[in-house]
Design an enzyme around this catalytic site. Structure first.
Site, PDB file in Angstrom:
ATOM      1  N   SER A   1       0.794  -1.231   0.000  1.00 51.96           N
ATOM      2  CA  SER A   1       0.000   0.000   0.000  1.00 51.96           C
ATOM      3  C   SER A   1       0.827   1.282   0.000  1.00 51.96           C
ATOM      4  O   SER A   1       0.310   2.343  -0.316  1.00 51.96           O
ATOM      5  CB  SER A   1      -0.955   0.024   1.193  1.00 51.96           C
ATOM      6  OG  SER A   1      -0.249   0.204   2.390  1.00 51.96           O
TER       7      SER A   1
ATOM      8  N   LYS B   1       0.997   4.336   7.013  1.00 49.26           N
ATOM      9  CA  LYS B   1       0.356   5.132   5.960  1.00 49.26           C
ATOM     10  C   LYS B   1       0.837   6.580   6.063  1.00 49.26           C
ATOM     11  O   LYS B   1       1.510   6.972   7.003  1.00 49.26           O
ATOM     12  CB  LYS B   1      -1.169   5.128   6.099  1.00 49.26           C
ATOM     13  CG  LYS B   1      -1.822   3.755   6.111  1.00 49.26           C
ATOM     14  CD  LYS B   1      -2.087   3.228   4.752  1.00 49.26           C
ATOM     15  CE  LYS B   1      -2.899   1.935   4.837  1.00 49.26           C
ATOM     16  NZ  LYS B   1      -2.335   0.871   4.076  1.00 49.26           N
TER      17      LYS B   1
END
Length: 190
Positions: A52, A99
């Protein structure tokens, strides 16, 4: 008297095994205590399980983050890459994630025509770290006070806030600001 005996034993090639083992146990316990302290209060160690964040951080990379980065007055900033705990699906347990911060407390974040707009701006957020143009449906987020909105850099292959039941990460769930990748090879992360 004991020192003389130990000196004599060493000169004769004898080893005091009890003393040797006790010395090694002390060293191991001290090293373990230092490692525990560092990992609990100073650094966060994390392995990246998915793609990701690719190209910034690759699957399998190991990272160090600073647990102190936000403890002494500095607040998390847009663009920071952070390690945090969050539920990613209905009924799921918290998972450790890595993230990038996109939305700050109190902001509105709109994803329109594959671009991000903050607080109704006409100019999209500049994101030079994206590996390819984002292709996604439109979203509207109103980030609550004390919370942050997180997206992966590899937007087309990232299960991030756009798909979580609760897209907002409370500040107290942010564990560390990512500083470096230490495996494979050393690299500062930005």
């Amino acid at each position: 008297m004991n020192e003389e005996k130990n000196q004599e034993d060493m000169e004769k090639g004898k080893i005091n095994w009890k003393k040797e083992i006790f010395d090694w146990v002390k060293i191991i316990l001290m090293a373990s205590a230092i490692a525990f302290f560092l990992n609990t209060f100073i650094i966060a160690n994390s392995r990246v399980p998915s793609g990701s964040m690719e190209r910034t951080i690759m699957t399998g990379d190991r990272l160090f983050g600073s647990r102190l980065a936000y403890k002494f007055g500095e607040d998390p900033q847009r663009g920071d890459i952070v390690i945090f705990d969050h539920e990613t699906g209905p009924g799921s347990q918290e998972t450790r994630l890595v993230k990038r911060i996109i939305g700050l407390p109190g902001e509105t974040v709109d994803v329109r025509e594959n671009k991000i707009y903050i607080n109704g701006s006409e100019t999209p957020l500049k994101e030079p770290y994206l590996p390819e143009p984002m292709e996604t449906k439109d979203f509207h987020f109103e980030v609550p006070k004390g919370c942050y909105l997180m997206f992966g850099d590899n937007r087309n292959n990232s299960a991030d806030a756009r798909y979580w039941p609760d897209p907002y990460v409370p500040e107290n769930k942010i564990l560390a600001k990512v500083l470096v990748r230490y495996y494979p090879g050393f690299k500062t992360i930005e």
